[in-house]
Design a protein around this motif. Structure first.
Motif, PDB file in Angstrom:
ATOM      1  N   ALA A  84      17.285  45.075   4.372  1.00 41.95           N
ATOM      2  CA  ALA A  84      16.517  43.879   4.011  1.00 41.95           C
ATOM      3  C   ALA A  84      15.969  43.213   5.240  1.00 41.95           C
ATOM      4  O   ALA A  84      14.839  42.729   5.249  1.00 41.95           O
ATOM      5  CB  ALA A  84      17.412  42.930   3.216  1.00 41.95           C
ATOM      6  N   CYS A  85      16.757  43.210   6.317  1.00 35.85           N
ATOM      7  CA  CYS A  85      16.269  42.608   7.569  1.00 35.85           C
ATOM      8  C   CYS A  85      15.129  43.414   8.166  1.00 35.85           C
ATOM      9  O   CYS A  85      14.157  42.872   8.693  1.00 35.85           O
ATOM     10  CB  CYS A  85      17.432  42.512   8.567  1.00 35.85           C
ATOM     11  SG  CYS A  85      18.696  41.325   8.073  1.00 35.85           S
ATOM     12  N   ALA A  86      15.243  44.762   8.063  1.00 36.68           N
ATOM     13  CA  ALA A  86      14.188  45.620   8.636  1.00 36.68           C
ATOM     14  C   ALA A  86      12.882  45.447   7.900  1.00 36.68           C
ATOM     15  O   ALA A  86      11.818  45.316   8.488  1.00 36.68           O
ATOM     16  CB  ALA A  86      14.655  47.082   8.597  1.00 36.68           C
ATOM     17  N   PHE A  87      12.932  45.458   6.573  1.00 40.41           N
ATOM     18  CA  PHE A  87      11.691  45.279   5.798  1.00 40.41           C
ATOM     19  C   PHE A  87      11.122  43.879   5.967  1.00 40.41           C
ATOM     20  O   PHE A  87       9.926  43.667   5.900  1.00 40.41           O
ATOM     21  CB  PHE A  87      11.953  45.569   4.305  1.00 40.41           C
ATOM     22  CG  PHE A  87      12.030  47.042   4.007  1.00 40.41           C
ATOM     23  CD1 PHE A  87      10.890  47.834   4.113  1.00 40.41           C
ATOM     24  CD2 PHE A  87      13.227  47.625   3.642  1.00 40.41           C
ATOM     25  CE1 PHE A  87      10.971  49.184   3.831  1.00 40.41           C
ATOM     26  CE2 PHE A  87      13.300  48.967   3.369  1.00 40.41           C
ATOM     27  CZ  PHE A  87      12.173  49.764   3.463  1.00 40.41           C
ATOM     28  N   GLY A  88      11.940  42.955   6.200  1.00 40.04           N
ATOM     29  CA  GLY A  88      11.455  41.588   6.364  1.00 40.04           C
ATOM     30  C   GLY A  88      10.688  41.389   7.653  1.00 40.04           C
ATOM     31  O   GLY A  88       9.906  40.464   7.780  1.00 40.04           O
ATOM     32  N   GLN A  89      10.843  42.309   8.670  1.00 46.04           N
ATOM     33  CA  GLN A  89      10.133  42.179   9.949  1.00 46.04           C
ATOM     34  C   GLN A  89       8.784  42.854   9.954  1.00 46.04           C
ATOM     35  O   GLN A  89       8.070  42.793  10.949  1.00 46.04           O
ATOM     36  CB  GLN A  89      11.017  42.790  11.052  1.00 46.04           C
ATOM     37  CG  GLN A  89      12.304  42.015  11.286  1.00 46.04           C
ATOM     38  CD  GLN A  89      13.183  42.704  12.298  1.00 46.04           C
ATOM     39  OE1 GLN A  89      12.868  43.771  12.786  1.00 46.04           O
ATOM     40  NE2 GLN A  89      14.322  42.066  12.629  1.00 46.04           N
ATOM     41  N   MET A  90       8.338  43.573   8.881  1.00 46.95           N
ATOM     42  CA  MET A  90       7.025  44.250   8.839  1.00 46.95           C
ATOM     43  C   MET A  90       5.912  43.211   8.803  1.00 46.95           C
ATOM     44  O   MET A  90       6.007  42.215   8.084  1.00 46.95           O
ATOM     45  CB  MET A  90       6.930  45.153   7.595  1.00 46.95           C
ATOM     46  CG  MET A  90       7.895  46.345   7.644  1.00 46.95           C
ATOM     47  SD  MET A  90       7.750  47.395   6.187  1.00 46.95           S
ATOM     48  CE  MET A  90       6.051  47.920   6.346  1.00 46.95           C
ATOM     49  N   PRO A  91       4.818  43.430   9.580  1.00 46.19           N
ATOM     50  CA  PRO A  91       3.706  42.455   9.595  1.00 46.19           C
ATOM     51  C   PRO A  91       2.930  42.486   8.296  1.00 46.19           C
ATOM     52  O   PRO A  91       2.859  43.504   7.623  1.00 46.19           O
ATOM     53  CB  PRO A  91       2.850  42.940  10.765  1.00 46.19           C
ATOM     54  CG  PRO A  91       3.140  44.410  10.881  1.00 46.19           C
ATOM     55  CD  PRO A  91       4.579  44.551  10.495  1.00 46.19           C
ATOM     56  N   THR A  92       2.292  41.406   7.980  1.00 45.91           N
ATOM     57  CA  THR A  92       1.492  41.323   6.755  1.00 45.91           C
ATOM     58  C   THR A  92       0.104  41.887   7.015  1.00 45.91           C
ATOM     59  O   THR A  92      -0.447  41.763   8.114  1.00 45.91           O
ATOM     60  CB  THR A  92       1.375  39.863   6.304  1.00 45.91           C
ATOM     61  OG1 THR A  92       0.774  39.104   7.360  1.00 45.91           O
ATOM     62  CG2 THR A  92       2.754  39.297   5.985  1.00 45.91           C
ATOM     63  N   ALA A  93      -0.505  42.536   6.025  1.00 49.37           N
ATOM     64  CA  ALA A  93      -1.840  43.125   6.147  1.00 49.37           C
ATOM     65  C   ALA A  93      -2.885  42.098   5.760  1.00 49.37           C
ATOM     66  O   ALA A  93      -2.719  41.347   4.804  1.00 49.37           O
ATOM     67  CB  ALA A  93      -1.955  44.360   5.254  1.00 49.37           C
ATOM     68  N   ASP A  94      -4.033  42.099   6.558  1.00 52.75           N
ATOM     69  CA  ASP A  94      -5.147  41.201   6.234  1.00 52.75           C
ATOM     70  C   ASP A  94      -5.943  41.764   5.083  1.00 52.75           C
ATOM     71  O   ASP A  94      -6.236  42.970   5.035  1.00 52.75           O
ATOM     72  CB  ASP A  94      -6.048  41.027   7.450  1.00 52.75           C
ATOM     73  CG  ASP A  94      -5.318  40.316   8.593  1.00 52.75           C
ATOM     74  OD1 ASP A  94      -4.383  39.565   8.300  1.00 52.75           O
ATOM     75  OD2 ASP A  94      -5.693  40.545   9.763  1.00 52.75           O
ATOM     76  N   VAL A  95      -6.348  40.938   4.184  1.00 56.02           N
ATOM     77  CA  VAL A  95      -7.145  41.354   3.026  1.00 56.02           C
ATOM     78  C   VAL A  95      -8.518  40.712   3.133  1.00 56.02           C
ATOM     79  O   VAL A  95      -8.640  39.500   3.309  1.00 56.02           O
ATOM     80  CB  VAL A  95      -6.455  40.928   1.701  1.00 56.02           C
ATOM     81  CG1 VAL A  95      -7.323  41.328   0.511  1.00 56.02           C
ATOM     82  CG2 VAL A  95      -5.086  41.570   1.602  1.00 56.02           C
ATOM     83  N   VAL A  96      -9.596  41.570   3.058  1.00 56.38           N
ATOM     84  CA  VAL A  96     -10.971  41.080   3.131  1.00 56.38           C
ATOM     85  C   VAL A  96     -11.593  41.249   1.764  1.00 56.38           C
ATOM     86  O   VAL A  96     -11.526  42.330   1.171  1.00 56.38           O
ATOM     87  CB  VAL A  96     -11.778  41.855   4.197  1.00 56.38           C
ATOM     88  CG1 VAL A  96     -13.222  41.356   4.235  1.00 56.38           C
ATOM     89  CG2 VAL A  96     -11.132  41.692   5.575  1.00 56.38           C
ATOM     90  N   VAL A  97     -12.249  40.250   1.294  1.00 55.91           N
ATOM     91  CA  VAL A  97     -12.884  40.281  -0.016  1.00 55.91           C
ATOM     92  C   VAL A  97     -14.396  40.199   0.175  1.00 55.91           C
ATOM     93  O   VAL A  97     -14.894  39.337   0.912  1.00 55.91           O
ATOM     94  CB  VAL A  97     -12.394  39.109  -0.892  1.00 55.91           C
ATOM     95  CG1 VAL A  97     -13.087  39.142  -2.251  1.00 55.91           C
ATOM     96  CG2 VAL A  97     -10.881  39.182  -1.054  1.00 55.91           C
ATOM     97  N   ALA A  98     -15.168  41.136  -0.449  1.00 52.85           N
ATOM     98  CA  ALA A  98     -16.628  41.143  -0.364  1.00 52.85           C
ATOM     99  C   ALA A  98     -17.191  41.295  -1.760  1.00 52.85           C
ATOM    100  O   ALA A  98     -16.562  41.876  -2.649  1.00 52.85           O
ATOM    101  CB  ALA A  98     -17.112  42.277   0.537  1.00 52.85           C
TER     102      ALA A  98
END
Length: 203
Positions: free
Chosen positions: A15-29
């Motif tokens: 749970a600690c390892a998955f919690g450190q993954m960066p969030t992905a940017d989402v672009v909407v067009a």
């Protein structure tokens, strides 16, 4: 209890390892409807419409060759000059022989008229008329034979100068100065790049 404790510890680490993954940017067009060109990249070859391997109509030794590979030449320009000494001597001899034959023909033409006049005056017989006419005919055919020989040598003399059949570029030079060229031997290859043909295999 030990098994349960180990499982709980592993879940805590995961749970600690998955919690450190960066969030992905989402672009909407906004979606758009538009036409795209229907293109296809193909591989083909480009060939000149006019290509000629220039050859020699007579045999001889190359005396001069002013063109090089890559040169652009105009129609009628000199490509190769062959040594023409032997042909010039033969042509001079044939011309002199023709002149002698023509003089002989004129002589027998005069004799035919003279003997015909004597025959009318009954001062010449049939054999003299026949013999004179035969010599006249032989002289006539000799003149025609010598004319044909002189014309052939004159034509061969003109063929010692090989010229470009059309305007183009020299892509291959086959012979060199001093080499012997047989009758029909290749001299240069010329292409005309002003008009080309593109060949492409289309699926």
């Amino acid at each position: 209890m030990r098994v349960m404790s180990c499982c709980m510890s592993w879940l805590s680490v995961a749970a600690c390892a998955f919690g450190q993954m960066p969030t992905a940017d989402v672009v909407v067009a906004k979606a758009e409807m538009r036409e795209l060109p229907n293109t296809m990249t193909l591989v083909g070859t480009v060939e000149p419409l006019t290509r000629s391997v220039v050859g020699s109509e007579i045999a001889g030794i190359v005396a001069s060759m002013p063109v090089r590979q890559g040169d652009h030449i105009e129609k009628g320009s000199l490509i190769v000059s062959l040594n023409d000494d032997a042909i010039r001597w033969q042509f001079a001899e044939a011309s002199a022989s023709l002149s002698a034959a023509e003089a002989r023909f004129r002589r027998w033409a005069f004799e035919v008229e003279r003997v015909a006049t004597l025959y009318d005056q009954e001062q010449a017989n049939d054999k003299e008329v026949y013999d004179t006419q035969s010599e006249h005919d032989i002289a006539k055919y000799t003149v025609e034979e010598r004319k044909a020989k002189a014309a052939r040598l004159e034509s061969d003399l003109s063929k010692t100068r090989i010229v470009a059949p059309f305007t183009g570029d020299v892509v291959r030079r086959v012979t060199e100065v001093g080499e012997w060229i047989a009758k029909g031997g290749e001299v240069v290859e010329i292409v005309d790049l002003s008009s080309v043909l593109v060949r492409v295999d289309v699926p």
